[in-house]
Design a protein around this motif. Structure first.
Motif, mmCIF file in Angstrom:
data_model
loop_
_atom_site.group_PDB
_atom_site.id
_atom_site.type_symbol
_atom_site.label_atom_id
_atom_site.label_comp_id
_atom_site.label_asym_id
_atom_site.label_seq_id
_atom_site.Cartn_x
_atom_site.Cartn_y
_atom_site.Cartn_z
ATOM 1 N N ARG A 64 0.942 -1.190 0.064
ATOM 2 C CA ARG A 64 0.137 -0.109 0.007
ATOM 3 C C ARG A 64 1.008 1.272 -0.138
ATOM 4 O O ARG A 64 0.507 2.147 -0.657
ATOM 5 N N LEU A 65 1.922 1.308 0.792
ATOM 6 C CA LEU A 65 2.775 2.521 0.879
ATOM 7 C C LEU A 65 3.519 3.024 -0.405
ATOM 8 O O LEU A 65 3.314 3.721 -0.953
ATOM 9 N N LEU A 66 3.969 1.507 -1.019
ATOM 10 C CA LEU A 66 4.478 1.833 -2.439
ATOM 11 C C LEU A 66 3.707 2.241 -3.523
ATOM 12 O O LEU A 66 3.964 3.263 -4.294
ATOM 13 N N VAL A 67 2.418 1.599 -3.616
ATOM 14 C CA VAL A 67 1.502 1.871 -4.575
ATOM 15 C C VAL A 67 1.089 3.480 -4.466
ATOM 16 O O VAL A 67 1.157 4.331 -5.202
ATOM 17 N N ASP A 68 0.526 3.836 -3.089
ATOM 18 C CA ASP A 68 0.243 5.112 -2.966
ATOM 19 C C ASP A 68 1.294 6.196 -3.064
ATOM 20 O O ASP A 68 1.073 7.171 -3.967
ATOM 21 N N SER A 69 2.651 5.879 -2.864
ATOM 22 C CA SER A 69 3.949 6.925 -3.132
ATOM 23 C C SER A 69 4.050 6.701 -4.574
ATOM 24 O O SER A 69 4.264 7.895 -5.208
ATOM 25 N N PHE A 70 3.922 5.720 -5.374
ATOM 26 C CA PHE A 70 4.228 5.774 -6.786
ATOM 27 C C PHE A 70 3.242 6.744 -7.405
ATOM 28 O O PHE A 70 3.508 7.439 -8.369
ATOM 29 N N TYR A 71 2.107 6.379 -7.383
ATOM 30 C CA TYR A 71 0.862 7.347 -8.079
ATOM 31 C C TYR A 71 0.800 8.682 -7.671
ATOM 32 O O TYR A 71 0.712 9.382 -8.447
ATOM 33 N N GLU A 72 1.467 8.907 -6.522
ATOM 34 C CA GLU A 72 1.718 10.384 -6.131
ATOM 35 C C GLU A 72 2.624 11.106 -7.080
ATOM 36 O O GLU A 72 2.437 12.177 -7.380
ATOM 37 N N ARG A 73 3.597 10.213 -7.424
ATOM 38 C CA ARG A 73 4.775 10.942 -8.119
ATOM 39 C C ARG A 73 4.263 10.743 -9.632
ATOM 40 O O ARG A 73 4.495 11.705 -10.311
ATOM 41 N N VAL A 74 3.316 9.940 -10.086
ATOM 42 C CA VAL A 74 2.809 9.669 -11.455
ATOM 43 C C VAL A 74 1.909 10.793 -11.571
ATOM 44 O O VAL A 74 2.036 11.765 -12.691
ATOM 45 N N ARG A 75 1.207 11.497 -10.588
ATOM 46 C CA ARG A 75 0.245 12.556 -10.795
ATOM 47 C C ARG A 75 1.286 13.722 -10.738
ATOM 48 O O ARG A 75 0.640 14.874 -11.067
ATOM 49 N N ARG A 76 2.344 13.998 -10.275
ATOM 50 C CA ARG A 76 3.324 15.092 -10.358
ATOM 51 C C ARG A 76 4.181 14.911 -11.732
ATOM 52 O O ARG A 76 4.829 16.072 -11.782
#
Ligand code: HEM
Length: 124
Positions: free
Chosen positions: A12-24
């Protein structure tokens, strides 16, 4: 300290953090935000299940990523490099070397097979 094993929680931490990056990300954000203009939680929840199936062989993910990605406008082979670069950065930031490498190895192979499915056309 870095995460030292793969679990539902660390996924969950990885997915949340990855898609934060994707959105930026200037390259990937427009494509993702067009496909997911509203609430991101259903996508994130699906991706927890996907990575749980891949890394923990839980079988939690049911779906067809090829069909989903075929329906995304403006997909290009070069976008996979960008996707993988962000994914690698996220893995290295959160996980120790062994766990990071385990995620990255899976991601590279899945990206390769998705790319083939999307862009390899034997009749062209
Ligand atoms: C779903 C974009 C690469 C796994 C999606 C969605 C988008 C997207 C926009 C949401 C589709 C929707 O809900 O309508 C991209 C782009 C990529 C990329 C632009 C790189 C060029 C990857 C890679 C993986 C992956 C490398 C796996 C390692 C998935 C999965 C889903 C998904 C499992 C959920 C499919 C479903 O609904 O069951 N992707 N993706 N994607 N992506 Fe990707």
């Amino acid at each position: 300290a870095k995460l030292d094993h793969v679990s539902e929680e660390s996924i969950r931490l990885l997915v949340d953090s990855f898609y934060e990056r994707v959105r930026r990300d200037p390259i990937l954000a427009p494509i993702f935000l067009r496909a997911i203009p509203g609430d991101w939680q259903p996508h994130l929840t699906k991706m927890y299940a996907f990575w749980s199936s891949v890394m923990l062989t839980t079988g939690r993910y049911k779906g067809n990523p090829v069909v989903k990605h075929l329906a995304i406008p403006d997909m290009q082979p070069s976008l996979f490099e960008r996707w993988l670069a962000l994914f690698n950065e996220t893995c290295d930031e959160l996980f120790d070397a062994g766990s990071s490498e385990a995620f990255r190895g899976k991601a590279v192979r899945i990206a390769e097979s998705l790319k083939l499915a999307l862009f390899y056309r034997p009749d062209r």
